[in-house]
Enzyme design. Sequence first.
Site, PDB file in Angstrom:
ATOM      1  N   GLU A 186       0.815  -1.215   0.000  1.00 49.63           N
ATOM      2  CA  GLU A 186       0.000   0.000   0.000  1.00 49.63           C
ATOM      3  C   GLU A 186       0.844   1.258   0.000  1.00 49.63           C
ATOM      4  O   GLU A 186       1.883   1.327   0.658  1.00 49.63           O
ATOM      5  CB  GLU A 186      -0.925   0.037   1.231  1.00 49.63           C
ATOM      6  CG  GLU A 186      -2.181  -0.776   1.067  1.00 49.63           C
ATOM      7  CD  GLU A 186      -3.290  -0.397   2.058  1.00 49.63           C
ATOM      8  OE1 GLU A 186      -4.316  -1.076   2.044  1.00 49.63           O
ATOM      9  OE2 GLU A 186      -3.121   0.575   2.821  1.00 49.63           O
ATOM     10  N   HIS A 352      -2.976  -7.895  15.398  1.00 50.88           N
ATOM     11  CA  HIS A 352      -2.136  -7.794  14.193  1.00 50.88           C
ATOM     12  C   HIS A 352      -2.850  -7.067  13.076  1.00 50.88           C
ATOM     13  O   HIS A 352      -2.296  -6.873  11.996  1.00 50.88           O
ATOM     14  CB  HIS A 352      -1.715  -9.182  13.718  1.00 50.88           C
ATOM     15  CG  HIS A 352      -2.725  -9.920  12.896  1.00 50.88           C
ATOM     16  ND1 HIS A 352      -4.044 -10.073  13.289  1.00 50.88           N
ATOM     17  CD2 HIS A 352      -2.620 -10.561  11.694  1.00 50.88           C
ATOM     18  CE1 HIS A 352      -4.689 -10.781  12.364  1.00 50.88           C
ATOM     19  NE2 HIS A 352      -3.861 -11.085  11.391  1.00 50.88           N
ATOM     20  N   LYS A 426      -2.845  -5.708  -4.756  1.00 51.17           N
ATOM     21  CA  LYS A 426      -3.315  -6.966  -4.161  1.00 51.17           C
ATOM     22  C   LYS A 426      -3.000  -8.123  -5.091  1.00 51.17           C
ATOM     23  O   LYS A 426      -2.991  -7.987  -6.311  1.00 51.17           O
ATOM     24  CB  LYS A 426      -4.832  -6.915  -3.940  1.00 51.17           C
ATOM     25  CG  LYS A 426      -5.292  -5.842  -2.972  1.00 51.17           C
ATOM     26  CD  LYS A 426      -4.966  -6.174  -1.542  1.00 51.17           C
ATOM     27  CE  LYS A 426      -5.766  -7.362  -1.042  1.00 51.17           C
ATOM     28  NZ  LYS A 426      -5.543  -7.608   0.420  1.00 51.17           N
TER      29      LYS A 426
END
Length: 427
Positions: A186, A352, A426
């Site tokens: 990202e 997480h 992705k």
Amino acid sequence: MILVQQDKTKKRKDGENMFVLNNEKTKFPVKVWLADESQLEENCLEQAYNLSQLPFIHKWVCLMPDTHAGKGMPIGGVIATKDVIIPNAVGVDIGCGMDFIPTNIRVEDIKGVQTGNGTLIQSIIGSIMRAIPLNTERYKTSQKSEVLDRAQREMEKYEENAELVPLIEDGYFQVGSLGGGNHFIELQGDQEGYLCIMIHSGSRHLGKAICDYFHNKARELNSMWYSEVKDEYRLSFLSVQSKEGQQYINWMNLALDYAFENRARMLDKTCAIVKEQIEKHTGLTVEFGEEINCHHNYAALENHYDANVWVHRKGATRVREGEMAVIPGAMGSYSYVVEGKGNKESFCTSSHGAGRSYSRSGAMQAFSIEQVMVDLKEQDVVLGKRKKNDVAEECRFAYKDIDQVMAQQLDMVTPVRKLKTVGVVKG
């Protein structure tokens, strides 16, 4: 360090959002960092009760605020064990974790810039997709790997597990690749408007093969020992003093180092692309800040409550006092960089990520491709993905609200940066 300002009216006291399950179904207590039991899905609760029955648990079982059902042990689960290690309590993607780095570039200074390949953000995302193998893709030629080179030199640690040895050679073709599922690269903007890079990935096929191999070994041994740990728990264990236990630890540590190197290699490539494209199209000079590279699927020998124990963090992040870590949300949502508080009750651990509220198949049924694509467009998020047919699996609607998760663990971490997705790659 940039501290995220907290709304003091919403800041909870330590332990306010943690409750304890201690009843006829628990041999050891289960500490849950949620408001109440209604926030736990039934399968997750059942797995927590199974964990609490293990005879070698140290103190208690922990469930983080992002917890949900996993394979044998909940994702977002933490246990400390005495003298044993449990492959399924580490998980199949050994060493899965986060890599993060900030830059000195403001998002507003690059977002509207046009190139021959669309906007500058679109151009960067496209270049990343061409440079880094995604999903099941791999490199056509062998890549450099210091971790695998070291494994070749220390082959005596691995050669007895002949079925796994070919994975070392195979790993040269996957190091520096993203994978699929919830893994991502990202581009993000922090609360001060600065561009940052975040990567989520693990040990690729290596970790899954190691977990499956040693879980089956543990099942065989537990059957021979007439273990009281039920096979249906899927929590078969290995004594750390046994030959098999030591073999698993060797292979697990190899996968951890490989996952760390895998993320670092992708970050190097992504940083090079970001620097080259921004400097080419804007004339700005790109500088990078301090990198944070951390695991959230592993087991480690640590000292807690005056005992040396094996802390298993499955979908959970170590946050010792002053330790920096990364807690991602879902694409199009928010993520956080945090500083640990060293919470002893959680074995110095935090969540997480946001944690799933829908399974992958459930998300595909609940949300259409069009819904997800429209949502990303409305948020001005650039998506880089080869096939869009499964995009709903990882949409932000499939995950819990990351801000709510963060609010439930302020006794574990201090938020330092809050980050919003600008562009995402992705698998």
